[in-house]
Design a protein around this motif. Structure first.
Motif, PDB file in Angstrom:
ATOM      1  N   THR A 178      -1.687  -3.767   4.140  1.00  0.00           N
ATOM      2  CA  THR A 178      -2.768  -2.805   4.066  1.00  0.00           C
ATOM      3  C   THR A 178      -2.724  -2.479   5.470  1.00  0.00           C
ATOM      4  O   THR A 178      -2.297  -2.941   6.512  1.00  0.00           O
ATOM      5  N   LYS A 179      -3.472  -1.395   5.457  1.00  0.00           N
ATOM      6  CA  LYS A 179      -3.780  -0.748   6.903  1.00  0.00           C
ATOM      7  C   LYS A 179      -5.114  -1.184   7.221  1.00  0.00           C
ATOM      8  O   LYS A 179      -6.186  -0.649   6.430  1.00  0.00           O
ATOM      9  N   LEU A 226       0.973   3.634   2.710  1.00  0.00           N
ATOM     10  CA  LEU A 226       1.251   3.190   4.010  1.00  0.00           C
ATOM     11  C   LEU A 226       2.544   4.209   4.620  1.00  0.00           C
ATOM     12  O   LEU A 226       3.377   3.785   4.165  1.00  0.00           O
ATOM     13  N   SER A 282       0.802  -9.269   0.787  1.00  0.00           N
ATOM     14  CA  SER A 282       0.145  -8.001   0.881  1.00  0.00           C
ATOM     15  C   SER A 282       0.337  -7.301   2.110  1.00  0.00           C
ATOM     16  O   SER A 282       0.336  -8.028   3.253  1.00  0.00           O
ATOM     17  N   ASP A 318       0.858  -1.183   0.085  1.00  0.00           N
ATOM     18  CA  ASP A 318      -0.087   0.016   0.050  1.00  0.00           C
ATOM     19  C   ASP A 318       0.864   1.277  -0.122  1.00  0.00           C
ATOM     20  O   ASP A 318       1.488   1.579   0.788  1.00  0.00           O
TER      21      ASP A 318
END
Lengths: 514, 129
Positions: free
Chosen positions: A427-428, A385, A425, A382
């Motif tokens: 992500t937040k 991020l 992967s 991401d």
């Protein structure tokens, strides 16, 4: 109607005959007597229901006859025929229990009314008698039933495996069964109706139940609870107990306590826990021994190859053997590190770091291995991020473990046609935590493997795994306040998702970025 | 002409160890990394003896052994089972395979449990060829 037999008594025969005829035509059965003495005689032979008698007769008069009949059978109805104004005789007749009076000359209607009244009286009396009889029978039956039920209940209480102790409203002990005697160590005959709650229970318990009785006016059932029961003779035992506070129309009646001795159950539980622990230790030790044996095989093989290289001055052999030895030294180091990591508690040391960078580091470490085994490593980072407060060592270690597992899962699936991909992967999450997902299209897991995944020393990799890798990963993640989830399907691959919340930073050189 | 011995094992450390032992004792080593490769090699090279690991990816040693012992042209090739698992577990899995495939196979000629001293391995090989 059964009251149908009438005895007519008069010294004047025509009157007797007249009345007799008249009554017969009304459907009665009649008997005649012309004197008191004769009347008594007929009375005893024919047992009439009603006697109609004149008062004035030579010899035994009507009043004496009345008296004698009442003596023989007080239930017989006697109708007295009197002359006008004979008040004294009337009163005497009443005293003797005459049922009715008719005046002379006897008129049919008056007699009919008097007879009806007498008959009604007889009838009511008969009904009353039968009713009383029924009632007595019913009472006797009910008494028997109550007796039976009370016996049943007594036996029930007596034979119950629960100890039952009940107190009346004055806290006197009114129920105390043999199991209670066993638990409390006091004989029933010394306790029942003699002791109060304060004599049997410890003062603390007595206080507790008194309080409960007061509190539980509307809610009388107390759930089963466990406690260590202490008797007044200082014996202690684990029990399960329940209490019922008894009320009758909101009036406190007493309480019942039920106790179950848990000594045996507790002992078995303890035994079970102990044997489970022993089994776990055994499993751990044998798994560990297996792994160490594999390392030993490598070391022995490697040292033999080195020996041969030295003897023959063969550099290639020397190199091969030495690589084997080094590889196995690393396995010992890894195992030791895993064991320490698993055994020791460690607080995460958070610092500002870029999760994307950690992913890059891990990918770089595994690139060579992946390439040589035709596994494609892809990453979805991401870009938005930013810096996060995480323990980079935890993230690195856990992620590397998961990626290594993912690659091994690919190699385990013996399918040359499949293009293996391990996808990392990051992500937040909505709650601000970092979510790392490692997805592979390798062998996947069946339900059994899936459930045993976090068991110590469980390894699906033959002798090649320590059986500690995932366990350590899980521990690291949990120490970081995070979670780890698995989605897997046998033959299709797995996704391990690791969710790590940000941690408050620790001060480093006075520069706390948290 | 040196006798050819094939070693089938997925562990490179084990392969280099066995190959070294073979070379030191004047055998010609052949190597295969898994069961599938092992069978190809046997069919191509017809080795004089096979040293076979049990737990391997791609056609385990159990399956390859079963195949060898039920194939008339390969039946005569002696096999040394060379493995980290106990003989008892091997026989159990062999029995399961028999029930599944309906053909009985003889127990392995020689069953060696790792770790094995080089001399023991040599003795075992020499007993068969």
């Amino acid at each position: 109607m059964p009251a149908n037999k009438i005895l007519i008594v008069d010294d004047e025969q025509p009157i007797v005959r007249l009345l007799s005829m008249s009554l017969k035509s009304d459907g009665y059965e009649t008997f005649s007597a012309y004197s008191g003495e004769e009347a008594l005689d007929v009375f005893e032979k024919s047992d009439p229901d009603i006697v109609v008698t004149d008062i004035k007769m030579p010899g035994m008069d009507g009043l004496t006859l009345l008296k004698k009949i009442k003596e023989l059978d007080p239930e017989k109805e006697v109708i007295i025929v009197t002359g006008h104004g004979d008040i004294d005789s009337t009163i005497t007749a009443l005293q003797y229990g005459a049922s009715d009076f008719i005046n002379k000359p006897v008129r049919d209607e008056a007699l009919a009314i008097a007879l009806e009244r007498a008959k009604t009286k007889i009838c009511i009396r008969e009904q009353l008698a039968s009713y009383t009889h029924d009632l007595e029978e019913k009472v006797a039956e009910a008494t028997k039933e109550i007796q039976r039920k009370s016996n049943f209940q007594r036996l029930l209480i007596h034979s119950s495996h629960d100890a039952i102790v009940a107190f009346d409203q004055d806290w006197r002990i009114v129920v105390y069964n043999p199991e209670a005697a066993r638990i409390f160590g006091q004989r029933g005959r010394d306790v029942l109706n003699k002791m109060t709650i304060d004599d049997l229970y410890t003062s603390q318990m007595a206080r507790y139940f008194r309080k409960e009785a007061k509190n539980k006016v509307n809610h009388t059932d107390l759930p089963w609870q466990e406690m260590i029961l202490e008797t007044r003779s200082k014996n202690k035992m684990p029990v399960r107990y329940a209490t019922n506070v008894l009320h009758e129309k909101n009036e406190f009646m007493g309480i019942v306590n039920f106790f179950q001795d848990l000594t045996e159950i507790k002992r078995l539980e303890k035994e079970l826990i102990q044997s489970e622990r022993m089994a776990a230790v055994g499993q751990t030790v044998s798994g560990l021994a297996h792994y160490v044996k594999n390392i030993l095989i490598g070391l022995k093989g490697g040292s033999y190859v080195v020996d041969v290289g030295l003897q023959n001055n063969n550099m290639e052999k020397l190199n091969t053997g030495w690589q084997t030895i080094k590889k196995n030294i690393k396995r010992v180091a890894d195992l030791t590190q895993d064991m320490l990591a698993y055994a020791k508690d460690r607080k995460p040391e958070a610092e500002a770091c870029f999760p994307n960078d950690i992913v890059e580091e891990v990918v770089e470490l595994v690139t060579d291995f992946a390439a040589s085994h035709n596994i494609h490593i892809s990453r979805i980072c991401d870009p938005g991020l930013d810096e996060m407060m995480l323990d980079p060592r935890t993230v690195h270690r856990a992620l590397l473990n998961l990626v290594n597992n993912a690659m091994e899962a690919c190699l385990e699936l013996e399918d040359d046609t499949r293009k293996f991909v391990v996808e990392i992967s990051i992500t937040k999450g909505d709650d601000g935590s970092a979510i790392f997902a490692v997805k592979d299209n390798g062998i996947g897991m069946d339900e059994e493997t899936r459930t045993r995944l976090f068991t110590p020393m469980f390894s699906s990799k033959g002798g090649k795994g320590t059986g500690l890798g995932l366990l350590v990963t899980k521990k690291l993640v949990e120490e970081h306040g995070g979670t780890i989830d698995i989605d897997t399907s046998l033959g299709y691959g797995s996704v391990f998702t690791m969710r790590l919340p940000e941690q408050p930073g620790i001060s480093r050189n006075g520069n706390n970025k948290g | 002409m040196c006798k050819k011995v094939l070693v089938v094992d997925d562990d490179p450390d084990v392969r280099s160890f066995v190959v070294t032992v073979l070379e030191e004792n004047q055998f010609t080593p052949l190597v295969a990394c898994d069961g599938v490769e092992g069978l190809e090699m046997i069919q191509k090279e017809t080795p004089d003896l096979v040293i076979l690991d049990v737990l391997m990816p791609k056609g385990s040693g159990i399956r390859l052994y079963h195949h060898l012992k039920t194939d008339d042209t390969l039946k005569a090739v002696p096999v040394i089972m060379f493995t980290g698992i106990a003989l008892r577990s091997f026989l159990k899995s062999q029995k399961a395979l028999e029930e599944f495939k309906g053909e009985k196979v003889p127990e392995p000629d020689i069953y060696l449990e790792k770790p094995v001293e080089p001399q023991d391995l040599v003795d075992a090989i020499k007993k068969k060829i």
